[in-house]
Design a protein around this motif. Structure first.
Motif, short mmCIF file in Angstrom:
data_model
loop_
_atom_site.label_atom_id
_atom_site.label_comp_id
_atom_site.label_asym_id
_atom_site.label_seq_id
_atom_site.Cartn_x
_atom_site.Cartn_y
_atom_site.Cartn_z
N THR A 16 0.82 -1.20 -0.01
CA THR A 16 -0.11 0.00 0.04
C THR A 16 0.90 1.28 0.13
OG1 THR A 16 -1.83 1.20 1.25
CG2 THR A 16 -0.03 -0.04 2.39
N ALA A 17 0.22 2.41 -0.39
CA ALA A 17 1.21 3.57 -0.16
C ALA A 17 1.59 3.94 1.06
CB ALA A 17 0.23 4.65 -0.62
N GLU A 18 3.08 4.34 1.14
CA GLU A 18 3.71 4.96 2.33
C GLU A 18 2.84 6.02 3.22
OE1 GLU A 18 6.71 4.41 3.97
OE2 GLU A 18 6.91 2.65 2.62
N VAL A 62 -1.69 10.76 6.11
CA VAL A 62 -1.22 11.45 4.71
C VAL A 62 -0.68 10.26 4.10
CG1 VAL A 62 0.46 13.26 4.25
CG2 VAL A 62 -0.94 13.57 6.37
N GLU A 63 -0.99 10.37 2.85
CA GLU A 63 -0.05 9.19 1.93
C GLU A 63 0.40 9.79 0.97
OE1 GLU A 63 -3.06 5.71 2.17
OE2 GLU A 63 -3.33 6.14 0.13
N ALA A 64 1.40 8.56 0.31
CA ALA A 64 1.84 9.01 -0.79
C ALA A 64 0.85 8.74 -2.12
CB ALA A 64 2.98 8.02 -1.16
N PHE A 65 0.93 9.56 -3.28
CA PHE A 65 -0.07 9.27 -4.25
C PHE A 65 0.44 8.26 -5.23
CE2 PHE A 65 -1.05 10.36 -8.53
CZ PHE A 65 -2.45 10.56 -8.62
N LEU A 66 -0.26 7.29 -5.47
CA LEU A 66 0.07 6.16 -6.41
C LEU A 66 -0.67 6.42 -7.71
CD1 LEU A 66 -0.49 3.05 -3.96
CD2 LEU A 66 1.63 4.25 -4.73
N SER A 67 0.16 6.25 -8.85
CA SER A 67 -0.49 6.59 -10.17
C SER A 67 -0.60 5.29 -10.78
CB SER A 67 0.56 7.42 -11.06
OG SER A 67 -0.02 7.78 -12.09
N VAL A 121 -2.96 -1.79 -2.46
CA VAL A 121 -4.27 -1.55 -1.87
C VAL A 121 -4.25 0.07 -1.71
CG1 VAL A 121 -5.72 -2.02 0.24
CG2 VAL A 121 -4.46 -3.72 -0.64
N ILE A 122 -5.55 0.42 -2.11
CA ILE A 122 -5.98 1.91 -1.87
C ILE A 122 -6.68 2.04 -0.45
CG2 ILE A 122 -7.46 3.61 -2.76
CD1 ILE A 122 -5.12 4.09 -4.19
N GLU A 123 -7.81 1.02 -0.41
CA GLU A 123 -8.62 1.01 0.50
C GLU A 123 -9.40 -0.44 0.77
OE1 GLU A 123 -12.06 3.14 0.25
OE2 GLU A 123 -12.64 2.36 -1.79
N GLY A 175 -14.20 12.02 2.11
CA GLY A 175 -12.97 12.30 3.10
C GLY A 175 -11.54 12.19 2.60
N VAL A 176 -11.53 11.94 1.35
CA VAL A 176 -10.15 11.72 0.30
C VAL A 176 -9.74 12.91 -0.19
CG1 VAL A 176 -8.74 10.37 -0.83
CG2 VAL A 176 -10.11 9.33 0.72
N LEU A 177 -8.72 13.65 -0.10
CA LEU A 177 -8.26 14.87 -0.79
C LEU A 177 -7.02 14.66 -1.43
CD1 LEU A 177 -9.18 17.15 1.98
CD2 LEU A 177 -10.68 16.99 -0.11
N VAL A 225 0.11 15.12 -2.87
CA VAL A 225 0.05 14.20 -1.58
C VAL A 225 -1.43 14.04 -1.26
CG1 VAL A 225 -0.01 16.42 -0.41
CG2 VAL A 225 0.69 14.18 0.82
N VAL A 226 -1.83 12.89 -0.71
CA VAL A 226 -3.05 12.39 -0.52
C VAL A 226 -3.31 12.61 1.06
CG1 VAL A 226 -4.76 10.66 -0.54
CG2 VAL A 226 -2.91 10.59 -2.30
N LEU A 227 -4.40 13.31 1.33
CA LEU A 227 -5.11 13.46 2.74
C LEU A 227 -6.30 12.87 2.87
CD1 LEU A 227 -4.54 17.16 3.70
CD2 LEU A 227 -2.95 15.59 3.67
N ILE A 235 -4.17 2.47 -12.51
CA ILE A 235 -5.37 2.24 -12.97
C ILE A 235 -6.00 1.36 -11.73
CG2 ILE A 235 -4.89 0.37 -14.43
CD1 ILE A 235 -7.00 1.38 -16.30
N GLU A 236 -7.23 2.00 -11.41
CA GLU A 236 -7.99 1.10 -10.22
C GLU A 236 -9.17 -0.08 -10.53
OE1 GLU A 236 -9.39 4.13 -7.03
OE2 GLU A 236 -8.43 5.45 -8.33
N LEU A 237 -9.06 -0.99 -9.71
CA LEU A 237 -10.07 -1.70 -9.81
C LEU A 237 -10.60 -2.38 -8.41
CD1 LEU A 237 -8.85 -5.56 -10.75
CD2 LEU A 237 -7.22 -3.71 -10.09
P1 AMP Z 1 -11.21 6.11 -0.95
O1 AMP Z 1 -12.20 6.69 -0.45
O2 AMP Z 1 -9.80 5.40 0.10
O3 AMP Z 1 -11.51 5.04 -1.94
O4 AMP Z 1 -10.51 7.12 -2.09
C1 AMP Z 1 -10.89 7.52 -2.64
C2 AMP Z 1 -10.47 7.63 -4.11
O5 AMP Z 1 -9.09 8.49 -4.02
C3 AMP Z 1 -9.78 6.46 -4.71
O6 AMP Z 1 -10.56 5.41 -5.42
C4 AMP Z 1 -8.68 6.73 -5.43
O7 AMP Z 1 -9.02 7.24 -6.92
C5 AMP Z 1 -8.01 7.99 -4.76
N1 AMP Z 1 -7.09 7.75 -3.87
C6 AMP Z 1 -6.98 7.27 -2.51
N2 AMP Z 1 -5.84 6.91 -2.09
C7 AMP Z 1 -4.87 7.12 -3.15
C8 AMP Z 1 -3.33 7.27 -3.31
N3 AMP Z 1 -2.84 6.77 -2.63
N4 AMP Z 1 -3.14 7.58 -4.50
C9 AMP Z 1 -3.84 7.83 -5.71
N5 AMP Z 1 -4.92 7.94 -5.39
C10 AMP Z 1 -5.63 7.83 -4.44
#
Ligand code: AMP
Ligand code: GLY
Length: 426
Positions: A121-123, A190-195, A287-289, A158-160, A146-148, A197-199
């Motif tokens: 997962t992201a740092e 606070v986490e690193a942005f991952l670039s 893993v994003i979430e 809640g994800v910025l 950067v992802v908050l 494609i999601e599934l």
């Molecule tokens: P979540 O609520 O955790 O699903 O986050 C909402 C959306 O934010 C995700 O579906 C991703 O598109 C984006 N996102 C969350 N975390 C990251 C990350 N570390 N890097 C890039 N995109 C992210």
């Protein structure tokens, strides 16, 4: 068997549609349900936060199995509550305990779980108000974007993703000192942005064994070409063309198995769905979430592809016999397109009559209702995501074009839907 399904969205209509096809389902209740679910069983006017009312209903109606659709009651501990009720011994429940649901209810909990179990997962770092200054320092040296993330449930908002340090600092301040997301933002990840494609990958575990349902990809942005604001989901497709065997093998070995083994080793009571939001970076899964439930609108594409009797699968899960279940999947593609109220995900009006729902659709399409209400003999809109149309096809474009055709026959004031679902898989 007498079954109670909790929830009221398109996900619950798809589950109700499937459960009601089982010979083992003698009576299905959906609480609170929507106008669509009432075609599959009886809607029951129960509030999802009224645990006492739900327990009383289970006793009175002699319910054998409860399936919890949405995350909120799970995070609030509905499973522990029902399990501790003496009148309900023997009740089968599909849904994790309050502790297990923390995988969705607290981003910091989920990140720590992944860290302990070596799951990619992201740092990240987490900060609360007491560590505000350290948080600012961390943000000032963090690469961009950067992802908050607000730690708690924030209705998908809640994800910025911040493109500048100034923006990140200001959002961080608003979350921790100005309660931007209420209590959910008392802690910030606070986490690193991952670039990539999601599934979405869906696992059902019985706390010992697991099965994997078909994977899906959802389309979260309101606008065509994935532009504009984030929504609860505007459409989905399953299967996902880039999730080939070799990639899914990596997902199984590096993510699914360590996650289920982690739950077992840490004695986290988990009988239910685990929805793993993944991102493919180059060819590697991260893993994003985690979510502690099925996705919406992903359910509306994966459930039509499932060939098994869903009651059989749930009985096996409740009895810790999922090792005896082989998930059979329709090889065809299913796509779904969500029709929303004009203005969604910002302000919109509701209460508009919906026409075209009675039109006989082909065997290849199903209309799943979400925010709909039966009112004075007609069905009216009752929220942002109103309904979705799921269609089978041999290719993604074929399935999508079928859903688009059905949507041309359905109307309500200010209806909006994306016509480009699956656009990158033409
Ligand atoms: P979540 O609520 O955790 O699903 O986050 C909402 C959306 O934010 C995700 O579906 C991703 O598109 C984006 N996102 C969350 N975390 C990251 C990350 N570390 N890097 C890039 N995109 C992210
Ligand atoms: N479609 C994303 C979710 O259900 O969270």
């Amino acid at each position: 068997m007498r079954i109670l399904l909790l929830g009221s969205g398109g996900r619950e209509h798809a589950l109700a549609w499937k459960l009601s096809q089982s010979n083992r389902c003698k009576h299905l209740f959906i609480a609170p349900g929507n106008a669509g679910t009432s075609q599959c069983g009886s809607n029951a006017a129960l509030a999802l936060n009224d645990f006492d009312g739900i327990a009383d209903f289970c006793t009175k109606e002699m319910i054998d199995m409860v399936i919890v659709g949405p995350e909120e009651p799970l995070v609030n501990g509905i499973v522990d509550f029902l399990r501790s009720n003496m009148n309900l011994s023997g009740l089968m429940i599909i849904g994790p305990s309050r502790e297990g649901a923390q995988l969705e209810g607290s981003k910091a909990y989920a990140k720590a779980f992944m860290h302990r179990n070596g799951i990619p997962t992201a740092e990240y770092r987490e900060f609360d108000e007491a560590h505000y200054e350290q948080g600012l320092e961390y943000l000032r040296q963090h690469p961009l974007p950067v992802v908050l993330k607000a730690d708690g449930l924030a209705a998908g908002k809640g994800v910025l993703i911040c493109q500048s340090t100034d923006d990140a600092v200001s959002e961080f301040e608003q979350m921790l000192t100005k309660s931007k997301f209420g209590k959910a933002g008392n802690k910030v990840v606070v986490e690193a942005f991952l670039s990539g494609i999601e599934l979405s990958v869906f696992v059902l575990t019985d706390g010992k064994n697991y099965v994997v349902f078909p994977e899906a990809k959802d389309y979260k942005r309101i606008g065509e070409g994935d532009t504009g604001l984030n929504t609860g989901g505007m459409g989905a497709v399953s299967p996902v063309p880039f999730a080939d065997d070799s990639f899914m093998q990596k997902v199984t070995e590096r993510i699914i198995k360590p996650t289920v083994n982690g739950l077992i080793r840490e004695k986290i009571d988990y009988v239910g769905f685990l929805f793993i939001g993944l991102i493919k970076v180059d060819d590697e899964p991260f893993v994003i979430e985690y979510n502690c439930r099925l996705g919406d609108p992903e359910t509306e594409v994966i459930i039509p592809r499932l060939k098994n009797d869903l009651v059989d699968v749930f009985v096996a899960a409740a009895g810790q016999h999922l090792d005896g279940i082989y998930v059979e999947t329709d090889e065809r593609v299913v796509s779904t397109i969500v029709a929303v109220s004009g203005g969604y995900p910002e302000t919109f009006l509701k209460g508009y009559p919906i026409s075209g729902l009675d039109t006989k659709q082909s065997a290849d399409s199903i209309v799943f209702q979400a925010a709909t209400l039966q009112h004075d003999g007609s069905v009216i809109t009752n929220g942002g995501r109103v309904l979705c149309v799921s269609s089978f096809g041999y290719t993604i474009p074929e399935a999508v074009s079928r859903s688009n055709k059905v949507l041309e026959t359905i109307y309500f004031q200010d209806i909006f839907y994306r016509k480009d679902i699956g656009y990158e898989f033409q």
